[in-house]
Design a protein around this motif. Structure first.
Motif, PDB file in Angstrom:
ATOM      1  N   UNK A   1      -7.460   8.317   0.635  1.00 25.34           N
ATOM      2  CA  UNK A   1      -7.540   7.024   1.329  1.00 25.34           C
ATOM      3  C   UNK A   1      -6.152   6.469   1.627  1.00 25.34           C
ATOM      4  N   UNK A   2      -5.308   6.447   0.614  1.00 23.59           N
ATOM      5  CA  UNK A   2      -3.982   5.849   0.797  1.00 23.59           C
ATOM      6  C   UNK A   2      -3.123   6.652   1.761  1.00 23.59           C
TER       7      UNK A   2
ATOM      8  N   UNK B   1       0.817  -1.205   0.000  1.00 26.63           N
ATOM      9  CA  UNK B   1       0.000   0.000   0.000  1.00 26.63           C
ATOM     10  C   UNK B   1       0.856   1.263   0.000  1.00 26.63           C
ATOM     11  N   UNK B   2       1.991   1.218   0.689  1.00 17.42           N
ATOM     12  CA  UNK B   2       2.825   2.420   0.769  1.00 17.42           C
ATOM     13  C   UNK B   2       3.337   2.829  -0.606  1.00 17.42           C
ATOM     14  N   UNK B   3       3.638   1.873  -1.482  1.00 17.48           N
ATOM     15  CA  UNK B   3       4.101   2.242  -2.822  1.00 17.48           C
ATOM     16  C   UNK B   3       2.965   2.822  -3.650  1.00 17.48           C
ATOM     17  N   UNK B   4       1.753   2.324  -3.433  1.00 21.40           N
ATOM     18  CA  UNK B   4       0.602   2.907  -4.128  1.00 21.40           C
ATOM     19  C   UNK B   4       0.399   4.351  -3.682  1.00 21.40           C
TER      20      UNK B   4
ATOM     21  N   UNK C   1      -4.277   5.443   5.194  1.00 24.18           N
ATOM     22  CA  UNK C   1      -3.818   4.067   5.424  1.00 24.18           C
ATOM     23  C   UNK C   1      -2.318   4.054   5.698  1.00 24.18           C
ATOM     24  N   UNK C   2      -1.573   4.859   4.942  1.00 20.73           N
ATOM     25  CA  UNK C   2      -0.124   4.878   5.116  1.00 20.73           C
ATOM     26  C   UNK C   2       0.269   5.388   6.496  1.00 20.73           C
ATOM     27  N   UNK C   3      -0.409   6.423   6.983  1.00 21.39           N
ATOM     28  CA  UNK C   3      -0.111   6.940   8.325  1.00 21.39           C
ATOM     29  C   UNK C   3      -0.292   5.857   9.381  1.00 21.39           C
ATOM     30  N   UNK C   4      -1.406   5.149   9.308  1.00 20.35           N
ATOM     31  CA  UNK C   4      -1.679   4.096  10.296  1.00 20.35           C
ATOM     32  C   UNK C   4      -0.709   2.939  10.108  1.00 20.35           C
TER      33      UNK C   4
ATOM     34  N   UNK D   1     -12.920   5.416  11.035  1.00 22.44           N
ATOM     35  CA  UNK D   1     -13.728   6.646  11.039  1.00 22.44           C
ATOM     36  C   UNK D   1     -13.362   7.551   9.863  1.00 22.44           C
ATOM     37  N   UNK D   2     -12.078   7.667   9.605  1.00 23.58           N
ATOM     38  CA  UNK D   2     -11.618   8.513   8.500  1.00 23.58           C
ATOM     39  C   UNK D   2     -12.115   7.972   7.159  1.00 23.58           C
ATOM     40  N   UNK D   3     -12.035   6.670   6.971  1.00 20.91           N
ATOM     41  CA  UNK D   3     -12.513   6.075   5.719  1.00 20.91           C
ATOM     42  C   UNK D   3     -14.019   6.232   5.588  1.00 20.91           C
ATOM     43  N   UNK D   4     -14.749   6.141   6.711  1.00 18.73           N
ATOM     44  CA  UNK D   4     -16.185   6.390   6.658  1.00 18.73           C
ATOM     45  C   UNK D   4     -16.471   7.834   6.259  1.00 18.73           C
TER      46      UNK D   4
END
Length: 163
Positions: free
Chosen positions: A111-112, A51-54, A115-118, A141-144
């Protein structure tokens, strides 16, 4: 169900078009050098399983989109300075860049990024379970929130970028 199927199809097309854009520039030293003269950071490819490369690839494209678009436009319209294959390929890629593509670019960047932060915080060796759980709950929550208002925000940003 129709929304999910349509979004999945659009999502696959987004990743495919992003890959075509990179291959176009990676495929020629002269095209790559022309692009690099105008950009602050390098466009990157991504790995399907990381995911980090995306996130890095999408963010680099988003930050440098205007430069890439301008170079594509130059190559597509200035056939005297570029060979026919380059001009035709640039024209084809430009046809794929529309508001939907730009909307998905902004949407995926949002979104990415979260996700990358988490993901990075979860990789910390000193991470406790309660902090990790709070990070994951915050991501949900953020994705929602992105699901609820992200499309509208992405669409507004895409309309600003669409030339």
């Amino acid at each position: 169900i129709c929304f999910r199927i349509c979004f999945t199809h659009d999502d696959n097309i987004f990743w495919l078009n992003s890959k075509h854009l990179l291959i176009f520039f990676f495929g020629s030293t002269s095209r790559w050098e022309l692009l690099m003269k105008t950009m602050k950071i390098t466009l990157k490819s991504h790995c399907d399983t990381r995911w980090s490369t995306k996130k890095q690839a999408v963010n680099a494209l988003k930050l440098n989109f205007k430069h890439a678009f301008d170079i594509l436009n130059l190559m597509a319209t200035n056939s005297k300075d570029f060979n026919k294959n380059t001009s035709t390929s640039a024209q084809h890629i430009l046809k794929q860049i529309n508001v939907k593509f730009l909307c998905l670019l902004h949407f995926w960047d949002s979104i990415l990024g979260q996700i990358d932060k988490v993901n990075l915080s979860l990789q910390n060796q000193n991470q406790s379970i309660d902090v990790a759980l709070k990070s994951l709950e915050g991501l949900i929550e953020c994705i929602q929130n992105i699901r609820d208002s992200g499309f509208e925000n992405a669409l507004n940003e895409a309309k600003k970028m669409h030339f």
